[in-house]
Design a protein around this motif. Structure first.
Motif, short mmCIF file in Angstrom:
data_model
loop_
_atom_site.label_atom_id
_atom_site.label_comp_id
_atom_site.label_asym_id
_atom_site.label_seq_id
_atom_site.Cartn_x
_atom_site.Cartn_y
_atom_site.Cartn_z
N ALA A 197 0.69 -1.28 0.25
CA ALA A 197 0.12 -0.58 0.04
C ALA A 197 1.26 1.41 0.07
CB ALA A 197 -1.24 -0.38 1.34
N LEU A 198 1.64 1.37 0.63
CA LEU A 198 3.04 2.47 1.03
C LEU A 198 3.39 2.72 -0.40
CD1 LEU A 198 3.83 4.31 3.24
CD2 LEU A 198 6.27 2.72 3.57
N ASN B 19 2.33 1.26 -3.64
CA ASN B 19 1.66 2.23 -4.12
C ASN B 19 1.16 3.60 -3.78
OD1 ASN B 19 0.61 -0.21 -5.70
ND2 ASN B 19 -0.21 -0.41 -4.51
N HIS B 20 1.10 4.06 -2.97
CA HIS B 20 0.59 5.87 -2.04
C HIS B 20 1.81 6.25 -2.92
CE1 HIS B 20 -0.73 8.28 -0.39
NE2 HIS B 20 0.60 8.65 0.48
#
Lengths: 370, 304
Positions: free
Chosen positions: A174-175, A177-178
């Motif tokens: 997630a990090l 992608n962020h």
């Protein structure tokens, strides 16, 4: 169990040792035969599966051979897939010495690749050597940090490392992608959000003469170093003692916490390095291509190799080859790409089930002790 | 103020929707762990259950047949896990990862033709009929499987505390010595507990493909099957607590989409990670100290 038996009987009298001088050889044979039997069982089950679907196992084998090893082109394809797998398998195998099951290698790969790219960006106009060094250091450091968190949680707070590393893997993705779709995004990358590229001049070339993926020599070197580390160093010995019996290790005063942290950091460093090499050799920038499942296949390879870095090498080639043959299987036999995953699952299940074979057969056990 | 209300309502709706698979998988995991074994393979069971349910519903036109088929597929895959783990020296944690890989592989393999067609889905029960606010109606449209899950949790709780079968499962899970002394069939009990637990997880998968998100594709599950392990730790191996824990996890999972409804799109991926961060925090809080946890079955391998 068996080692303690030899240890206690050996000094007792010379003849006892003499009658059983073949025991180490038989033990090695056992540890080679059990996985071989498991692979054979998986192949048999998979053949039944194919026959059930009306496909021919012989055709399958032929296509896998041609797609993975049959030509120079397919061999290069296999090696290209095997190179990162060598490193991601180490990410499982080294903590595995301590009895830890770390399954979060995927996040270490993508975050390692991202960190390597970020480290490379300010250095683009220096020399490629500096860029590569910075990428390797940043990638490994990031991977070591990320898997190190799982190790720290395990060692200090007694959090189960299986779940923690997996959950951290989702958080890491997630990090990634962020950051890739936000802060670090190159506005020019429209369809596939990516970071800025490291430039063609800074890309790692293939290995001279052999023309194969540059990750291969790095991976092989890492496996050799890790083998020495595990079987010929005090760190490795202490780790294996801890993996065998953690209470005994604590009683002996071994620094279990440090060992766990170190093993997780080394393993994570390997996986992060894999990400850095993928960026430097294949993609030139960090994007979703990094998230190619190398971390998950590495788990399978490590278990296939029974956490032995030397055995990781052939297993990584085997699994890399299966992956490389996937496209050919899809085109020629009309099998979906998940076929390889079914085969991998069968191999994984039968390899783990084969653990029960150890010690079952009298012939492999030490003899003559009384 | 309006916006906060919208977000909270969306989170409530999301929580009711997203929590059901968590509930079923955690109940299944709870049952398995009570017998002294851990099953990480429930992630694979969830994906396989989702595929089987969708395919069955598409072929027969009946979503409930799909739910039943998902339960059977879970029973089979869990049975394989349970049977192999009964062999000496087989590590149940690693085997769970293998079953996860095999289960998702089989699901993707046979699920390929069902990615496109649309199957008959389950329909919600409109508990929001009294309101004329479309959002409230939407939020309170509850899937019958959610109610089934609550019933299963209550039944399981009763079973553990008041029935012979439940007590036997608990003895086997708490002390192998006691079970041996009583002459209980340890391996068979664990085998059945694993198989039945996975059947519940399979129903959780059916919810994913037949209600919400309500389609079959390869990215359907996002680790709910594994997070269930943390959820069971959080609920202290108590089925009733599993309900609350699932709702809480569901609310965390609904945070990102809820913020999107009021136009906050910044950090979508970070909010998407909220349930994982929540899981990690829960693990840290509950696992402190190194002593075994209250309510934890004594034979569980993650506790030793």
């Amino acid at each position: 169990m068996s080692t303690t038996a030899t240890l206690t009987t050996a000094p007792a009298s010379a003849p006892v040792q003499a009658t059983d001088r073949w025991y180490p050889l038989r033990r090695t044979t056992e540890s080679l035969l059990a996985p071989a039997a498991a692979l054979a069982a998986a192949a048999l089950l998979f053949s039944v599966f194919l026959l059930f679907l009306g496909a021919s196992p012989a055709d399958f084998l032929d296509l896998v051979w041609r797609g993975a090893f049959g030509s120079w082109f397919s061999l290069q394809n296999t090696v290209q897939r095997a190179a990162p797998l060598l490193l991601t398998a180490l990410c499982v195998a080294i903590p595995g010495q301590l009895g830890l099951v770390i399954i979060g290698g995927e996040a270490a790969v993508v975050l390692g690749g991202l960190a390597a790219t970020v480290a490379a960006l300010p250095l683009l106009n220096t020399s490629p050597i500096i860029v590569w060094a910075a990428m390797a250091v940043a990638g490994s450091a990031m991977g070591a940090f990320w898997i190190g968190i799982s190790g720290w949680l395990r060692a200090r707070l007694n959090v189960n490392e299986v779940i923690a590393s997996l959950v951290l893997s989702y958080i890491g993705l997630a990090l990634f992608n962020h950051l890739v779709e936000g802060l670090l995004r190159d506005p020019a990358s429209l369809n596939k959000p990516s970071t800025y590229g490291i430039g063609d001049g800074n890309m790692l070339d293939t290995v001279p003469w052999l023309d194969v993926h540059p990750g291969l020599p790095v991976g092989i070197l890492a496996c050799l170093i890790c083998w020495v580390l595990i079987y010929r160093s005090s760190f490795g010995f202490a780790s294996r003692v801890t993996g065998g019996n953690i209470r005994a290790a604590q009683l002996q005063g071994l620094p279990v916490t440090k060992l766990i942290l170190l093993a997780c950091a080394i393993g994570g460093g390997c996986a992060g390095l894999a990400g850095a090499i993928e960026v430097a050799a294949e993609y030139g920038r960090a994007n979703a291509s990094l998230n190619a499942g190398y971390g998950y296949t590495g788990i399978l390879i490590a278990f296939l190799a029974r956490f032995n870095p030397l055995a990781i090498m052939p297993m990584a080639i085997l699994l890399g080859g299966l992956g490389a043959a996937g496209g050919l299987l899809q085109r020629r036999m009309g099998l979906p790409d998940a076929t390889i995953q079914v085969l991998q699952g069968l191999i994984f299940v039968s390899i783990l089930a084969s653990d029960t074979l150890y010690g079952r057969f009298r012939w492999f056990q030490p003899r003559g002790g009384a | 103020m309006e916006a906060i209300g919208t977000v909270l309502l969306a989170m409530l709706a999301g929580s009711l929707r997203v929590s059901t698979p968590f509930l079923f998988v955690s109940l299944g995991e709870c049952l398995t762990e009570k017998s002294g074994r851990i099953n990480l393979g429930n992630e694979g069971v969830l994906v396989l259950g989702a595929m089987v349910a969708y395919a069955t519903s598409y072929e027969t036109g009946s979503p409930w047949a799909g739910v039943a088929a998902a339960a059977v597929s879970g029973l089979l895959l869990g049975g394989i896990h349970g049977a192999i783990c009964s062999l000496a020296r087989v590590n149940d944690v690693a085997m769970g990862i293998a079953i996860m890989l095999a289960g998702t592989g089989i699901a993707f393999f046979f699920g390929k033709p069902y990615v496109q067609p649309s199957a008959t889905l389950l329909s919600g029960i409109p508990f929001g009929f009294w309101s004329d606010n479309a959002q409230v109606r939407n939020a309170l449209s509850v899937c019958p499987l959610f109610l089934l899950g609550i019933a299963a949790a209550v039944a399981l709780h009763w079973c553990f505390n008041a029935t012979r079968v439940g007590l036997r499962v608990r003895i086997v899970g708490d002390s192998q010595d006691a079970a041996l002394a009583l002459g209980l069939p340890i391996d068979r009990t664990r085998f059945l507990a694993t198989a039945c637990g996975s059947a519940l997880a399979g129903i959780g998968g059916a919810f994913l493909s037949l209600y919400y998100p309500g389609s079959w594709n390869e990215g359907l599950s996002s680790g709910q099957g594994l997070m269930a392990v943390a959820l069971v730790v959080f609920s202290r191996w108590n089925p009733i607590n599993c309900i609350y824990a699932s709702l809480l996890f569901g609310a965390a999972g609904a945070l990102g989409p809820s913020l999107q409804t009021v136009g906050i799109t910044w950090g979508y991926y970070l909010f998407y990670a909220a349930p994982y961060i929540f899981t990690l925090v829960v693990l840290i809080i509950t696992a402190r100290g190194g002593k075994s946890l209250r309510g934890m079955p004594g034979q569980l391998s993650i506790g030793r």
